[in-house]
Design an enzyme around this catalytic site. Structure first.
Site, PDB file in Angstrom:
ATOM      1  N   ARG A  76      35.600  24.647  36.345  1.00  0.00           N
ATOM      2  CA  ARG A  76      35.675  24.549  34.878  1.00  0.00           C
ATOM      3  C   ARG A  76      35.229  23.177  34.380  1.00  0.00           C
ATOM      4  NH1 ARG A  76      41.179  27.977  33.667  1.00  0.00           N
ATOM      5  NH2 ARG A  76      40.088  29.978  33.473  1.00  0.00           N
ATOM      6  N   GLY A 123      39.272  36.670  34.950  1.00  0.00           N
ATOM      7  CA  GLY A 123      39.750  35.660  35.884  1.00  0.00           C
ATOM      8  C   GLY A 123      39.827  36.159  37.318  1.00  0.00           C
ATOM      9  N   GLY A 135      40.776  36.546  29.014  1.00  0.00           N
ATOM     10  CA  GLY A 135      41.146  37.213  27.761  1.00  0.00           C
ATOM     11  C   GLY A 135      40.091  37.049  26.681  1.00  0.00           C
ATOM     12  N   LYS A 167      45.849  46.975  34.936  1.00  0.00           N
ATOM     13  CA  LYS A 167      46.473  47.768  33.876  1.00  0.00           C
ATOM     14  C   LYS A 167      45.507  48.301  32.832  1.00  0.00           C
ATOM     15  CE  LYS A 167      50.883  45.373  33.973  1.00  0.00           C
ATOM     16  NZ  LYS A 167      51.692  44.408  33.205  1.00  0.00           N
TER      17      LYS A 167
HETATM   18  P1  ADP Z   1      40.766  40.434  35.655  1.00  0.00           P
HETATM   19  O1  ADP Z   1      41.542  39.133  35.684  1.00  0.00           O
HETATM   20  O2  ADP Z   1      39.494  40.349  36.479  1.00  0.00           O
HETATM   21  O3  ADP Z   1      40.548  40.942  34.267  1.00  0.00           O
HETATM   22  P2  ADP Z   1      43.176  41.982  36.027  1.00  0.00           P
HETATM   23  O4  ADP Z   1      43.995  40.781  35.718  1.00  0.00           O
HETATM   24  O5  ADP Z   1      43.144  43.072  35.026  1.00  0.00           O
HETATM   25  O6  ADP Z   1      41.673  41.533  36.395  1.00  0.00           O
HETATM   26  O7  ADP Z   1      43.683  42.668  37.375  1.00  0.00           O
HETATM   27  C1  ADP Z   1      43.674  41.996  38.600  1.00  0.00           C
HETATM   28  C2  ADP Z   1      44.753  42.539  39.499  1.00  0.00           C
HETATM   29  O8  ADP Z   1      44.618  43.945  39.670  1.00  0.00           O
HETATM   30  C3  ADP Z   1      44.681  41.948  40.893  1.00  0.00           C
HETATM   31  O9  ADP Z   1      45.822  41.159  41.118  1.00  0.00           O
HETATM   32  C4  ADP Z   1      44.648  43.168  41.815  1.00  0.00           C
HETATM   33  O10 ADP Z   1      45.464  43.027  42.965  1.00  0.00           O
HETATM   34  C5  ADP Z   1      45.184  44.264  40.918  1.00  0.00           C
HETATM   35  N1  ADP Z   1      44.790  45.597  41.412  1.00  0.00           N
HETATM   36  C6  ADP Z   1      43.542  46.046  41.618  1.00  0.00           C
HETATM   37  N2  ADP Z   1      43.578  47.303  42.117  1.00  0.00           N
HETATM   38  C7  ADP Z   1      44.876  47.642  42.243  1.00  0.00           C
HETATM   39  C8  ADP Z   1      45.580  48.808  42.707  1.00  0.00           C
HETATM   40  N3  ADP Z   1      44.921  49.886  43.169  1.00  0.00           N
HETATM   41  N4  ADP Z   1      46.924  48.789  42.683  1.00  0.00           N
HETATM   42  C9  ADP Z   1      47.590  47.723  42.232  1.00  0.00           C
HETATM   43  N5  ADP Z   1      46.999  46.595  41.784  1.00  0.00           N
HETATM   44  C10 ADP Z   1      45.657  46.552  41.773  1.00  0.00           C
HETATM   45 MG    MG Z   2      43.653  38.726  35.506  1.00  0.00          MG
END
Ligand code: ADP
Ligand code: MG
Length: 377
Positions: A19, A333, A356, A180
């Site tokens: 960063r 992230g 976000g 989620k």
């Molecule tokens: P990003 O930061 O890239 O937007 P998120 O914060 O939405 O991603 O989600 C990341 C998390 O999702 C990771 O910690 C990962 O372990 C979890 N994850 C991915 N697939 C699964 C799954 N099948 N079951 C539970 N957790 C999951």
């Molecule tokens: Mg995340």
């Protein structure tokens, strides 16, 4: 200049300086044009208190090394000491203020605090895209008192993230993963309007499969989002976008590195099995959409990448994205951390520094930290 120096620390040192490096071009540009540069950022979540472990000193040290010149660090964010130090600055010098979130007025966007922050300086340059979705004193409030413009990183983020919204090349494929559905409902709805294919993996795919009626054993999914997931499935049928869910999943009984796993179709998952990654058939099916796309936007990992081998679906999909001819933009992230860990971050066309902020930008929201910039268009 507001930067995003919210970096991980380890034993009083910056563990990952990505960063900091991301805003060096803006810093060098401003210095070369004769600016005396006052930098400010938040670090961690001190919640309005001075937390010794979250002082900006390690950032000043690392930035000084990267620039090859001294970066003076002050222990205050505003006030007479800051005004005096800024008054004494010469063109080409750099000063870093203390952690903005040591002050309560930062996150509450207190008008008086914003005024005091703006008081010693002439112009506000915003290069903190990752914080632009927050209306804080240092991202939005200060613009009431001094002219506000975008830095080079901010400009690049806006240009790159806008491409898929304003000038998409088709077929346009979105890949959405992560834990989620609830975090990403709005961006999903937007992508249904915008894209030709929407490939869904990760924990959020489980929620869609559960909405389709599969029991999925002990898999993570959001029980209270089943109706929302079903309505998104219904919307997709009316939209011009194909919503693609996993055909097979990697399942394990125990989530730990190298634990025993199997590949199952969604209808076969029961008992104490849990789905933790997309399976090989899904990787293939995603790959077919990816290889024929002209543009790809991707947010969220497709499995529990922190626990190998359940990073495999994310890794193979990233390789498909890297080797396709499509223009690829990646944000989020955890996905970015996953691609870095897999040494694949350099293989996509643009990596957003936002989490976000990137999602809200793709949702089509006007971010408060962008709204205030005079040159935003
Ligand atoms: P990003 O930061 O890239 O937007 P998120 O914060 O939405 O991603 O989600 C990341 C998390 O999702 C990771 O910690 C990962 O372990 C979890 N994850 C991915 N697939 C699964 C799954 N099948 N079951 C539970 N957790 C999951
Ligand atoms: Mg995340």
């Amino acid at each position: 200049m507001r930067a995003d120096f919210n970096v991980p620390l380890e034993e009083g040192k910056v563990r990952d300086d990505a960063r900091i490096r991301a805003v060096v071009p803006t810093i060098e540009n401003l210095l070369s044009r004769g600016a005396a540069l006052v930098l400010a950022s938040h670090l961690g979540r001190p919640k309005g208190e001075a937390v010794p472990g979250l002082k900006m000193d390690p950032v000043a040290d690392r930035l000084g090394e990267l620039l090859g010149k001294p970066v003076r660090k002050l222990d205050r964010v505003f006030g007479p000491e800051v005004s005096k130090a800024v008054d004494e600055m010469k063109s080409g010098e750099i000063l870093l203020l203390e952690n903005l979130r040591f002050e309560k007025g930062e996150e509450s966007n207190d008008r008086d605090f914003a005024r005091q922050l703006a008081e010693p300086v002439d112009l506000f340059v915003s290069d903190a895209f990752g914080t632009a979705h927050r209306a804080h004193a240092s991202t939005a409030g200060v613009a009431e008192f001094i002219p506000a413009v975008a830095g080079l990183l901010m400009k690049k983020e806006i240009e790159e993230l806008s491409r898929c919204l304003e000038n998409p090349q088709r077929p346009l494929t979105a890949i959405l993963g992560g834990a989620k559905v609830s975090d990403k409902i709005n961006v999903m709805r937007r992508f249904l309007q915008l894209t030709d294919h929407l490939l869904v993996g990760g924990g959020m795919a489980n929620t869609f499969l559960a909405a389709r009626g599969y029991s999925l054993g002990q898999s993570f999914y959001e029980q209270d989002l089943l109706e929302t997931a079903q309505s998104i499935i219904n919307e997709s049928e009316k939209s011009g976008c194909r919503l693609i869910l996993p055909d097979d999943l990697v399942v394990t009984r125990e989530l730990k590195p190298g634990s025993e796993s199997e590949v199952m179709a969604p209808q076969d998952i029961s008992g104490d099995w849990k789905a933790v990654d997309i399976g090989p058939e899904t990787v293939k099916s995603f790959g077919r959409y990816i290889s024929t796309s002209a543009m790809i936007i991707w947010n969220g990992p497709l499995g529990v990448f922190e626990t190998p081998p359940f990073d495999e679906g994310t890794r193979l999909t990233a390789r498909e994205v890297a080797s396709s001819n499509a223009y690829s933009v990646v944000g989020g992230g955890d996905l970015v951390a996953a691609l870095e860990a897999l040494d694949l971050a350099g293989k996509v066309d643009f990596i957003s520094t936002g989490g976000g902020a990137t999602l809200e930008f793709w949702e089509g929201k006007e971010l408060p930290g962008i709204k205030v910039l005079q040159d935003k268009t």
